[in-house]
Write an enzyme that holds these catalytic residues in place. Structure first.
Site, PDB file in Angstrom:
ATOM      1  CD  GLU A   1      -3.017   1.125   0.020  1.00  0.00           C
ATOM      2  OE1 GLU A   1      -3.615   2.370   0.123  1.00  0.00           O
ATOM      3  OE2 GLU A   1      -2.930   0.229  -0.652  1.00  0.00           O
TER       4      GLU A   1
ATOM      5  CB  THR B   1     -10.015   8.741 -10.861  1.00  0.00           C
ATOM      6  OG1 THR B   1      -8.696   8.393 -10.350  1.00  0.00           O
ATOM      7  CG2 THR B   1     -11.261   8.745 -10.270  1.00  0.00           C
TER       8      THR B   1
END
Length: 657
Positions: free
Chosen positions: A514, A625
């Site tokens: 992440e 997006t």
């Protein structure tokens, strides 16, 4: 009636001649009426009408008229997506609708369309060509709209046809983007199988819910969408369609028709509803022409407008879709709005104005632009938190990753989607990029280029997975930068993408964490346990896809295939795909969530990576997006089409002899 007798002509002879002339004229009149009447009822008779009917004066290109028209054509806030906090006008089929050529993008007029290396002629519909592009089933359905519908139909059907005529290429390419290389085609087919596997399990175990929990074989609803359901369905519509999974697409469409209820009264993320639901429905409409999607997206779009009712016009992040009340996220400092949320509305809202004919959507996002241009920016940077009440920055935290990322993405994409006429967006983007380079771009001791975060002038040498989209973003903007910077931008894009690949390559699973750091001797590696997870994110693969299309360097396809193999090995479970909690161990611990963006973004970008470039060609399409493709708005072309339609409608009917 008394006939005057003519000299030398008997009454009976004169009557016979008149009778013959009358019969002849009657026959001739009937023949002419029949011929010209046929011209008006033959299919595609517009060209014949233009031959026989005189030109009328040009009409204002404000609307295409009204009348019934039937069309049978049928986070990114980027927050960890496993958490629940961030990251209008209805129309029915057959109703008359004003053609929206005036909603439009800000900052650009209706100048001539700009194209690289070619001069744009008056657009001709590729749909009207007699020889259709070769392709599979998905390509065959590209001829959209009812065969019964006239090319002159007004309303939504005609607005759709105008957009299609203003595209330069078929959306699905000559053969659905099928690559000529057998190995690449085999890899593409593997990605398609992964999509079908994900979809089939979602349908079996979580149909109508927002996401699939593949380990427990049930559905997940969550509270990001204000009571809306079917996020995975909406997010998958365009992916299924472009992959040619048309039976699955039909199931998704029918669910939207029968089950997508927009009358919910829950608390929704404005950002997430916009990028997933609004973006997904817009994309499905533009690809297929199904009026159902247009009706739904305009109904939903109208429900988002109350979020902008603030002293500054900056929308708050959370909205009740039923009552219209809105507020900021509880975790956001001083009730502030988030840059990546209020800055990630422009693409969708421009198209809402285009489809509805209502400029209010465009006005809302242009007002955001005006405020951002007016206020002072520290070192030229845009902090992540802004007060919707005062219009001032709340904290000086700047990130190209979570909380900031897609704001920058939408600047360059707004410019591209406007057919390169939105100079305001262009200037904002390149000024921001210059500030980012001056303050955030760093080089590690090992030679890796990365984007650090900025906290009041102090750098945090961390780069999030979410920031890895920036390689692709910088790449697609390279050609429109200053001439002496174009190669530099392309090189920077390649360097950032390489760094993100390293974050994958340095893990045991070959999947990226992440967030990864560049301090204490670490390079492109997560040093904190809380950063070691992977939740099927797309950003690294997104940059591979863009860099492949820009350079055709084979390493990007190889890197993409490495990601496919890692997903298959570590994330594929019996009933779907799941994120994993630690990319640095080969003992997989799954998080039991098949994110909807895995179907919308990750698998779509992989499919495009292994497809020819004419599948959703960049000259015509810009991805939001959430990877939903939206068409370039060519104002000059749309005005020409609207003017032509107005002329056709104003022409008089042919008078009988």
């Amino acid at each position: 009636m008394v006939f005057r007798k003519l000299p030398g002509v008997s009454a009976s002879g004169m009557g016979l001649r008149l009778s013959q002339k009358f019969v002849f004229l009657l026959f001739l009149s009937g023949l002419v009426t029949l011929c010209f009447g046929a011209l008006f009822f033959l299919p595609d008779s517009v060209r014949l009408k233009r031959i026989f009917l005189s030109k009328s004066e040009n009409q204002p290109a404000t609307a295409a008229g009204s009348g019934a028209a039937e069309n049978d054509a049928g986070e990114r806030t980027k927050r960890p997506r496993d958490q629940e906090h961030p990251r209008g006008v209805t129309s029915t089929k057959g109703e008359s609708t004003v053609v929206a050529v005036g909603g439009g993008t800000g900052g650009g007029g209706g100048g001539p369309a700009k194209l690289k290396g070619q001069t744009r002629k008056t657009p001709t519909s590729y749909e009207a060509t007699e020889e259709r592009p070769a392709g599979g089933k998905a390509q065959e359905v590209l001829t959209l709209g009812s065969e019964k519908a006239s090319p002159l139909d007004s309303g939504a059907s005609f607005a759709y046809k105008m957009f299609r005529r203003c595209l330069l290429k078929p959306p699905l390419g000559r053969d659905g983007g099928k690559p000529g290389d057998p190995q690449t085609d085999k890899r593409r087919e593997k990605v398609k199988e992964m999509m079908k596997f994900s979809w089939d399990n979602y349908k079996q175990y979580a149909w109508g819910k927002n996401e699939l929990r593949p380990l427990t074989k049930n559905g997940h609803i969550g509270n990001m969408f204000g009571g809306l359901r079917g996020a995975s369905i909406i997010d998958s519509l365009d992916t299924l369609y472009i992959m040619g999974l048309l039976n699955e697409y039909d199931d998704a469409k029918e669910w939207v028709r029968s089950n997508l209820d927009l009358t919910s009264n829950g608390e929704a993320s404005l950002f997430e509803v916009n990028i997933r639901y609004v973006g997904g429905l817009l994309s499905a409409y533009y690809l297929t022409g199904e009026e159902l999607f247009r009706t739904k997206v305009l109904e939903l779009g109208a429900k988002l407008l109350p979020a902008f009712n603030t002293p500054t016009g900056i929308p708050r992040g959370v909205i009740n879709l039923g009552s219209g009340s809105s507020w900021g996220w509880g975790w956001a400092s001083a009730g502030s709005s988030i840059l990546a949320e209020f800055g990630t509305l422009h693409l969708e809202f421009v198209h809402l104005s285009e489809l509805s004919g209502d400029p209010v959507y465009n006005e809302k996002v242009m007002n955001i632009r005006k405020l951002l241009n007016k206020i002072e920016k520290p070192q030229g940077l845009y902090p992540n938190f802004l007060s919707p009440v005062s219009g001032n920055w709340v904290q000086h935290h700047v990130s190209i990753g979570g909380l900031g990322d897609s704001f920058y993405e939408y600047l360059i994409k707004s410019y591209l989607m406007s057919d390169k006429t939105d100079d305001d967006a262009k200037n904002m983007y390149y000024n921001a990029l210059e500030a980012i380079e001056s303050n955030l771009v760093q080089k590690s001791p090992g030679g890796l280029t990365y984007m650090a975060e900025w906290r009041g002038g102090i750098l945090d040498h961390k780069m999030g997975h979410l920031a890895c989209f920036s390689g692709g973003m910088i790449g697609i903007g390279a050609d429109d930068g200053a001439p002496d910077k174009r190669q530099h931008y392309l090189d920077l894009a390649a360097e950032v993408t390489h760094t993100c690949h390293e974050s994958y390559d340095r893990s045991a699973t070959k999947l990226g964490p992440e967030a990864f750091r560049f301090d204490s001797g670490a390079e492109a590696t997560a040093t904190r346990l809380s950063d070691r997870y992977y939740i099927l994110r797309p950003e690294v693969i997104e940059s591979y896809m863009y860099m492949w299309r820009l350079t055709h360097d084979p390493k990007y396809r190889e890197w993409g295939w490495e990601a496919v193999e890692a997903l298959e090995r570590h994330c594929r479970v019996e009933s779907g795909f799941s994120g994993i909690r630690d990319v640095y161990t080969l003992t997989d611990s799954h998080d039991n969530m098949q994110q909807s963006f895995f179907l919308s973004e990750t698998l779509k970008y992989l499919y495009l990576l292994f497809s020819d470039d004419d599948l959703l060609p960049p000259e015509d399409w810009v991805f939001n997006t959430e990877a939903h493709p939206l068409p370039v708005v060519r104002k000059s072309c749309l005005l020409q089409e609207s003017s032509s339609a107005a002329q056709d409608k104003s022409k008089p009917a042919f008078a009988s002899v």
